[in-house]
Design a protein around this motif. Structure first.
Motif, mmCIF file in Angstrom:
data_model
loop_
_atom_site.group_PDB
_atom_site.id
_atom_site.type_symbol
_atom_site.label_atom_id
_atom_site.label_comp_id
_atom_site.label_asym_id
_atom_site.label_seq_id
_atom_site.Cartn_x
_atom_site.Cartn_y
_atom_site.Cartn_z
ATOM 1 N N ALA A 33 0.837 -1.195 0.000
ATOM 2 C CA ALA A 33 0.000 0.000 0.000
ATOM 3 C C ALA A 33 0.876 1.250 0.000
ATOM 4 C CB ALA A 33 -0.913 -0.003 1.225
ATOM 5 N N GLN A 34 0.395 2.283 -0.708
ATOM 6 C CA GLN A 34 1.135 3.536 -0.776
ATOM 7 C C GLN A 34 0.249 4.668 -0.304
ATOM 8 O OE1 GLN A 34 2.489 4.070 -4.745
ATOM 9 N NE2 GLN A 34 3.954 2.378 -4.642
ATOM 10 N N ARG A 35 0.857 5.628 0.346
ATOM 11 C CA ARG A 35 0.117 6.801 0.789
ATOM 12 C C ARG A 35 -0.198 7.691 -0.408
ATOM 13 N NH1 ARG A 35 2.419 9.476 6.210
ATOM 14 N NH2 ARG A 35 1.561 7.932 7.639
ATOM 15 N N ALA A 36 -1.259 8.448 -0.230
ATOM 16 C CA ALA A 36 -1.594 9.433 -1.258
ATOM 17 C C ALA A 36 -0.516 10.505 -1.258
ATOM 18 C CB ALA A 36 -2.958 10.044 -0.967
#
Length: 152
Positions: free
Chosen positions: A114-117
């Motif tokens: 998962a990646q942050r916005a």
């Protein structure tokens, strides 16, 4: 220097008994040969060895009597088997733990990927506070009075 010479000459002239009493070590041994206790078969080690051998033979005979010359299971083995879980139950338990571990591994992979916005930062956030509120033409500037600029 003179006191050293005088003290050394005093020791030379002192009687022999006085020199012996001034020694800095103890010598209370009267004779040179040490005395050992007499060795016999009445010691505790021999008594304890005989008791251990007799107990071992007794336990062996009782064990043979309980198992009828080794044809059936020992009572201790029966007691252990009674309190053990069956292999089918243990297989089910192990399979459940394996499934839980695989679910946790899949969840960790999802979380790791998962990646942050992305957060877009301004170069000069103080530029919002520079403008003069006087002489503005309608429609050319937006009201930024309630805007909170984060500078972190």
């Amino acid at each position: 220097m003179a006191s050293r010479i005088l003290s050394s000459t005093r020791l030379v002239r002192a009687p022999l008994t006085r020199q012996i009493t001034r020694r800095n070590f103890a010598s209370d041994a009267k004779d040179a040969s040490p005395k050992f206790a007499e060795e016999t078969f009445n010691g505790n080690i021999w008594r304890n060895t005989v008791i251990a051998v007799i107990a071992g033979v007794a336990i062996y005979r009782i064990d043979q009597h309980l198992t009828n010359q080794g044809e059936e299971k020992h009572p201790f083995t029966k007691w252990i088997e009674y309190h053990m879980e069956s292999s089918e139950d243990m297989d089910k338990f192990n399979q459940q733990k394996l499934d839980d571990a695989s679910k946790l591994a899949e969840y960790r992979l999802v979380v790791q990927e998962a990646q942050r916005a992305p957060i877009y930062r301004l170069r000069n956030p103080e530029s919002f506070e520079r403008g003069s509120p006087r002489g503005l033409i309608t429609g050319q500037q937006v009201d930024l009075s309630d805007l909170k600029v984060r500078s972190d």
